[in-house]
Design a protein around this motif. Sequence first.
Motif: not given
Length: 442
Positions: A56-64, A164-166
């Motif tokens: 798993i790779e986390r989202s850079p968005l806290p609620f992503g 880009k991920a954000l």
Amino acid sequence: MDNTLTYMDQGSFLGLRALGRAPIMQFTWIYRDGVDIAGLRRFHRNLGHGLLGRRIERSPLPFGRHRWISSSGPADIAVAAAERPRDEVTAWADERITVPIDPEYGPAWHLGVQPLTGGGDAVTLVVSHSVADALGLTLSIADAAAGIQRDLGYPPPGSVSRGKALLRDIRCAARDLPAVGRAVVATVRVAREQSEDLATSAKSAAPVKRPGSLDPVIPPTVTAYVDLEEWDSRVESLGGTSNSLFAGFAARLGQLLGRVDADGQAMLSYPVSDRSEGDTRANALNTVTAIVDPATASVDLTGIRGELKRVLTELGTAPDANLAPLPLTPYVPKFLVRRLERMVLKVGSPIGCSNLGELPAAAGRPDGNDADYVSFRLVEPGITAGELAKLGGLLYLASGRNHGQVFVSVTAWTVGGSNTRAALSEAVRRTLAEFELPATVE
């Protein structure tokens, strides 16, 4: 391939991070004449594809929403240098279950071999429940043993820049807003319908403090192997099915260990898979609860068989309302996850029952040859005696059919009990005797 985690899969991961522990699955194979290491190495390489070839790779968005990325797993098999007696296989399996795995940082699984005194080997595979559930793992094992490698098309780690991920995840969150709104309404409805149970759960979730309550424990496990013909003969004579005999055994053992309600009824909690062909979800399942009478289980299974049929039929016509709040998962803070754990596990003394059914033949031959014994269990390393007391103890059974045998593995923890493997073994043997099931008990 959309590599976004489903809400249930993200919930599994967030639960791990909030609680510091999570369910881990373990398959164990025993070879009387020794394992073919070359064949096992092929199996190990093949496991690094499909559902186990990812993390798993986390989202850079806290609620992503988090994403899957490719990961081939550990570099090699862990082969023990010293031999151990056959009767220490379970103790060795307990040691392997505590070797760290992590679905985010990796590896999400590992494979080990223990040479046995006098010949033979034990092989064990330990896997995070956040990358696959029991059926997903079973199918992955069968694929790997059969030489099948599935490329799911996941990107390598860090293939998308943070900026880009954000932006990607902000757009995704905006698209999900209508589902989040519906989930809020569903959550309010569930809370109203289950207000009494939630209040009871909240009271029972109070911290339990006693000597040793903060020490991590591995609840004892005992595994019984029953000849398939003996098992099916009892199924027929008791008017049941293989699944209802497993349920009856679980209920009767639960009664023996004190996990029944005031009316003497047992609460069986069954995961039910809805995994389809090509399904890449880690957790593709729902749960049903069956309330059964253990008193006559060893002489007549028709009542239990009917109750299982009823709850499974209801699930097929009306999916579990508790799944409706899932779109809120990315927004739930860690402290609330910790508070909700007891409520999710339901009030009372549930008995976890996981019946894998007929395993694919290849799942019993990781090195290309049939193992003499195959078993599966689910445990939570890192859980403390105090947390188990807060949860009201534990009783979890898993079963499957393979290579002319039925295995039944039992993991249990009784609050205030002796909680030794010897005591659990005695309870399992007594229950097997009641059902007139001759067995080899590890």
